[in-house]
Design an enzyme around this catalytic site. Structure first.
Site, PDB file in Angstrom:
ATOM      1  N   HIS A  81      -3.275  -3.349   7.163  1.00 45.91           N
ATOM      2  CA  HIS A  81      -4.161  -2.219   7.475  1.00 45.91           C
ATOM      3  C   HIS A  81      -3.345  -0.978   7.832  1.00 45.91           C
ATOM      4  CE1 HIS A  81      -7.876  -4.628   7.466  1.00 45.91           C
ATOM      5  NE2 HIS A  81      -7.087  -5.586   7.905  1.00 45.91           N
ATOM      6  N   GLU A  98      -0.856  -3.043  -5.987  1.00 47.18           N
ATOM      7  CA  GLU A  98       0.507  -2.579  -6.301  1.00 47.18           C
ATOM      8  C   GLU A  98       1.041  -3.333  -7.518  1.00 47.18           C
ATOM      9  OE1 GLU A  98       1.439  -1.726  -1.559  1.00 47.18           O
ATOM     10  OE2 GLU A  98       2.370  -3.447  -2.544  1.00 47.18           O
ATOM     11  N   ARG A 133       1.678   3.387  -2.168  1.00 50.15           N
ATOM     12  CA  ARG A 133       2.766   4.211  -1.659  1.00 50.15           C
ATOM     13  C   ARG A 133       3.447   4.973  -2.798  1.00 50.15           C
ATOM     14  NH1 ARG A 133       3.881  -0.599   0.836  1.00 50.15           N
ATOM     15  NH2 ARG A 133       5.973  -0.872  -0.018  1.00 50.15           N
TER      16      ARG A 133
END
Length: 366
Positions: free
Chosen positions: A20, A275, A175
């Protein structure tokens, strides 16, 4: 130029894991790139990441780590807060009074509409990040980055009518290192990545490593990533120290590079799923939490992952058999890879739409 203030309420702990906070950090970085001031409110549970967040350049307002018995929890995960929701809300309000944020982002399974309603007078807008769709929310925006057959209907009775929904992997919080790494379709299995999240309390990594040792091929190599909260890391490194095919990495900041190098990942569900899909990395998946099971089944039925089942039902032999199958049938590996990439198509456009919406000034609450 008016700078928007955003506050994120999220926790990490040995019990909750790191996912999280990590995805909220990803969101915080992207908000910061767009000229927004971002701060975090986190409770100091065992295994919290407050210092890690500060090291990334964000202010953290720390709530004291508590473990109060919650007699009648209102939702399945309320105990993860460590205190009753009312108390958490009161402590959060003390912080919010000094900031009056334009946007409060909540990523916590222990929080529901009661907490959000209590907080409402102290913020302009509330955004919830959820995966479970198991409790009502009082919010203006909701993001659920998961893949479900029925994803467009899951929140129908759980959010206010005015709430904007952002649903599916096209809104996955990735990211920068992933967004800047090229996607690659896999055609042959030579190198494996093993990763079961920040904690891996049930030591699924050990099972995956046993499977790799079953494989006779000397050309098969593996990168194994262990989180800093992994209680088995020293034991695993010692046990496999002699095996030259296996390389260990602890709490890495170069995961995209490891994923890009791999031809298949042995891992759990959770946020790293997206991802892997984004980079075209096929997964031999087992689920380690109840909320991962439906997603894993739906992904499997759509030919996107190779799903073996719940962790307690999966043996090292099953994992080894799956590896052998993909070594011998590279066409299957290629199909998983291509379907993963297709799932994440046009992601950047969808994310831009999300940011434009949530960064609008003004009060959307009704």
């Amino acid at each position: 130029m008016i700078v928007m203030n955003v506050v994120i309420r999220a926790d990490a702990s040995v019990q909750i894991g790191t996912g999280h906070v990590m995805r909220c950090l990803t969101l915080a970085e992207q908000l910061k790139e767009r000229g927004t001031d971002v701060a975090f409110i986190c409770r100091e549970h065992e295994g919290h990441l407050c210092e890690f967040i500060r090291d990334k350049g964000f202010h953290v307002f720390a709530l004291p780590g508590k473990d109060v018995k919650i007699n009648e929890p209102r939702n399945t995960h309320e105990k993860w807060l460590g205190v009753p929701q009312e108390r958490d809300a009161a402590e959060t309000i003390e912080v919010l009074k000094t900031i009056r944020p334009d946007l409060l982002i909540v990523d916590h399974y222990g929080i529901d509409h009661i907490w959000e309603q209590t907080i409402r007078p102290y913020v302009h807008n509330i955004m919830v990040i959820d995966d479970l769709a198991d409790r009502p929310h009082q919010c203006d925006y909701l993001l659920d980055q998961n893949f479900y057959e029925q994803m467009n209907r899951r929140y129908d009775a759980l959010v206010p009518r005015h709430c904007s929904l952002f649903l599916g992997p096209k809104y996955a919080l990735l990211r920068k290192e992933f967004r800047q790494t090229d996607t690659r379709v896999r055609n042959q299995l030579n190198h494996v990545l093993v990763f079961f999240g920040g904690s891996d309390l049930s030591n699924e990594t050990a099972r995956a490593l046993q499977a790799i040792q079953h494989i006779k091929s000397r050309t098969l190599t593996a990168d194994v990533v262990l989180g800093k909260n992994n209680p088995y890391k020293d034991e695993l490194k010692a046990r496999y120290a002699e095996d030259e095919r296996i390389h260990f990495h602890i709490h890495v900041d170069y995961m995209a590079r490891l994923m890009n190098r791999a031809d298949v990942c042995i891992g759990a569900g959770g946020s790293t799923t997206w991802e892997r899909c984004y980079l075209g990395l096929p997964t031999i998946m087992m689920t380690v939490a109840k909320n991962q099971e439906e997603i894993a089944r739906d992904l499997s039925e759509n030919g996107i992952v190779h799903y073996l089942g719940k962790k307690e039902d999966v043996t090292p032999e099953m994992i080894a058999q799956s590896l052998e199958q993909l070594i011998q049938h590279p066409d299957q590996l290629r199909q998983y890879s291509q379907k993963s990439v297709k799932l994440m198509e046009k992601k950047e456009m969808h994310m831009e739409n999300l940011f434009q919406t949530i960064l609008q000034k003004g009060d959307h609450s009704h």
